[in-house]
Design an enzyme around this catalytic site. Structure first.
Site, short mmCIF file in Angstrom:
data_model
loop_
_atom_site.label_atom_id
_atom_site.label_comp_id
_atom_site.label_asym_id
_atom_site.label_seq_id
_atom_site.Cartn_x
_atom_site.Cartn_y
_atom_site.Cartn_z
N VAL A 181 40.73 22.16 21.40
CA VAL A 181 42.07 21.66 21.74
C VAL A 181 42.57 20.70 20.67
CG1 VAL A 181 43.30 20.14 23.35
CG2 VAL A 181 41.80 21.95 24.23
N LYS A 235 50.11 42.19 42.03
CA LYS A 235 49.73 42.30 40.62
C LYS A 235 50.61 43.32 39.89
CE LYS A 235 45.09 40.72 41.73
NZ LYS A 235 43.77 41.13 42.24
N GLU A 264 37.07 40.18 52.62
CA GLU A 264 37.25 38.96 53.40
C GLU A 264 37.25 39.27 54.89
OE1 GLU A 264 40.16 36.17 51.99
OE2 GLU A 264 40.24 37.18 50.06
N VAL A 300 36.59 29.49 42.27
CA VAL A 300 37.15 29.39 40.92
C VAL A 300 37.28 27.94 40.50
CG1 VAL A 300 39.07 30.04 39.42
CG2 VAL A 300 38.40 31.56 41.29
#
Lengths: 441, 441
Positions: B37, B207, B192, B18
């Site tokens: 922005v 979550k 994993e 990420v």
């Protein structure tokens, strides 16, 4: 939470399905809303055309003097749910100029004058929110404006008009023709007395303009949207769709177009399209809405839910209202309009798409070849073709039907091909012409 | 747009899938991001455990001194993508205390310490955004926090863990047992090396805690979430599911519970559940995520997309980053934490659900009746029951299998029934026990 905060004054303009539900929830959930905002929301007045004591709300809240209501010192936020563009525009501009934040669901107005409204909001330093203008309760504006603010949106394709989706779903499921499906939809309250704005695609086009503006940081108005409605879709088209493993949906499509010259432009268009049954939009039935967004990093996202109706639309309005009110309490403002990209609008002719064409032809040798030649001449490559005999009531063969599915070609080349076929000697009629959504080359 | 504005300094902590993608897009789309922005985003440094020149970014950007990086005066926003909870927590708290806004995808940390983080952000007057912590690229946090801020969320049910969804989809499609489906998922990189957090449901539970906190304006931590993983789901369970017109999905469910006493509470739970094939979550296959939200006014909404992976998660991170940066440029802050409701947590025992129970029993007269009596004694009403003979390899009948689908009953009553059945004379084993999602009474 600072419930002792100075209350936030709210004016609601319009007391139809959505307005009534907004007023009801403001009252019923007052405590929760106050806790979320950090101050109570107080309804100062409701603007209506007709003040009467049978409207289901205390008559003293009603007023037909919209100008006075939106100018009141104790009104901080104006919620516009009137409908007609002209009075809505006047009221919103007056509200913004008076320093009120505005929440509106008026897609027709936004598709026409979002620039002017945003400019006025900017000058006054107030919020202009309009989540409810597209796809009712489904969060679409906010995800595009905020969640995808760091991504590059490539394409937005949605079913954003419940009336036409109801009619097309009925045609698909029952084999009904357009007129009888429309009559049923009207009888059940899914279509308005004058259904023009829905069935001609104008409502879907307004929403496409709003979505394209936000997705591509570019001013897109309703006039920029290529628009075909559903009035010419036939029961036979649905038979053809089924044979191809498709259904037919009215789509609002907004696309980032990469030109051969390396320049980008924006396409916004509305038309009934063949949608393969395994496409996520194919299963969106009845009065539901769904929007598929494709972005460079996020990939494909889909948002699904109720696109119309009093309560779902009120949910979106109240979300905006709470956000605007929070900004009043805590300072700060919601995201400003972002139109920096200023991409040009791509004409429909340059858009590559796949076409399905169905023709009635005379049953002579060489017809298929000469029909195919019309496609080839314009560099439209044929992916699939089927020819079948057509027999009359006596069982006698009187002609043939040719169904062609093309590879991707520009809309201009395909249109020229259709024009040529319509005046072709061997072609007795072009029965249907449909674009196809998201299926391969 | 004010590109001449003072730049916004950004620090990225972590350079995995990420982080790398965030850094890449910050560079590749710098011009667009600056326009959105209102000021350029400038990458001041990347915090890593190992500074080396083979990381695909200019080595001078790298530092292993996280403390120094998050304290730099020219850093305005810290993007935390490190993973492990402890160092992430330390870095985020330091960043917030130093007046930096923070964007994080750290669900385990948030599910544990969101309260402390939010408090620290509040005290410093800065933003704390975490859209990427749940369901990757799919906007879920923002719709719940903002779009539904004026509505009453009743229920959130989602597939929010791609690894388990990949494994369960494979078991459904191929008939594979759990161990071989897990091995395949590992080989293909979907699981994993140590898959515990995924397969035991801990990731889905984190979550669920985050979603429940936001949906119900109540502090819910991972410890409050009832959690069963997928390690006990068998190939036989999938056969049973198919016979019932269902598949099996690991669901994160957050629910507003209306007690008999009129008081409300919050249930958050994770377990593998039977999902009818016509339910919108049934079709969510492979590594995809989807979240269904039911709200009082909005009705049922669904959000679908890629729930993991470098680019999709980076999309969510960058959306948050642009929002935090806009707030820096224009003033104002994003929505504060809203935990005013302070609803109690409902224990799993009070939750009404439907159960599917499959038992092996001895093949004697009266067994069905005595098994049914165990359900009846605890007021668990049976909706459907099937009994079939079980034969050994020689074709000899050696017992029977009884499959029961109950009506809704409390989880406690159902658990007691199962306990009783396990020690019942005629029951040789309880083969499967599965809850059923959203199907009638």
């Amino acid at each position: 939470m600072a419930e002792s905060q100075k209350p936030i004054g709210v004016a609601v303009l319009g007391l139809g399905n959505v307005g009534s539900e907004v007023v009801r929830i403001l009252e019923a959930d007052a405590k929760d809303l106050a806790a979320r905002v950090g101050a109570p929301l107080e309804l100062r007045g409701i603007g209506v055309r007709r003040v009467a004591d049978d409207r289901g709300v205390p008559v003293e809240l009603l007023t037909d003097d919209i100008d006075a209501l939106v100018a009141r010192d104790d009104v901080d936020i104006v919620v516009e749910l009137m409908g007609p563009v002209k009075p809505a525009s006047k009221a919103i501009l007056a509200a913004l100029e008076n320093g009120k934040s505005v929440v509106t669901a008026n897609k027709a107005l936004l598709a026409q004058s979002a620039g002017k409204l945003a400019e006025t909001a900017e000058k006054a330093g107030v919020d202009l929110y309009f989540e409810a203008a597209v796809a009712g309760a489904i969060p679409v504006i906010r995800p595009l404006t905020q969640s995808l603010a760091g991504d590059t949106v490539l394409r937005v394709a949605g079913i954003v008009n419940g009336t036409t989706n109801y009619i097309l779903s009925a045609m698909n499921d029952t084999g009904a023709d357009y007129d009888s499906a429309l009559a049923d939809a009207s009888a059940l309250g899914y279509a308005e007395a004058d259904p023009t704005a829905d069935v001609e695609g104008h409502d879907a086009a307004a929403k496409a303009a709003i979505l394209a503006s936000i997705a591509f940081h570019t001013r897109v108005t309703a006039d920029d949207v290529y628009c075909e409605g559903i009035t010419k879709v036939t029961a036979e088209d649905f038979e053809s769709a089924k044979a191809l493993g498709c259904t037919i949906k009215l789509l609002s499509i907004c696309e980032r177009v990469n030109g051969a010259d390396g320049n980008q432009s924006v396409s916004a268009r509305v038309y009934p399209a063949l949608v393969p049954l395994d496409h996520p939009l194919a299963a969106v039935g009845g009065a539901f809405n769904a929007v598929v967004v494709e972005a460079a990093a996020a990939g494909r996202l889909m948002f699904y839910g109720q696109g119309a109706g009093g309560a779902p639309t009120a949910s979106a309005v109240l979300g905006d209202l709470v956000m605007a009110a929070r900004n009043r309490v805590h300072g700060g403002r919601g995201p400003r309009e972002s139109k920096y990209a200023k991409l040009p609008i791509a004409p429909i002719g340059v858009i590559p798409t796949r076409y399905y064409v169905s023709l009635y032809v005379s049953d002579k040798p060489g017809v298929l070849s000469s029909v195919a030649a019309e496609f080839a001449k314009r560099e439209v490559s044929i992916a699939e073709v089927r020819q079948e005999g057509v027999v009359n009531e006596g069982g006698e063969r009187v002609g043939a039907r040719i169904a062609v599915l093309t590879h991707r070609a520009t809309d201009a080349a395909l249109s020229e091909t259709i024009t040529a076929l319509e005046s072709h000697d061997a072609v007795s009629s072009v029965a249907s012409v449909l674009r196809m959504e998201g299926a391969g080359e």
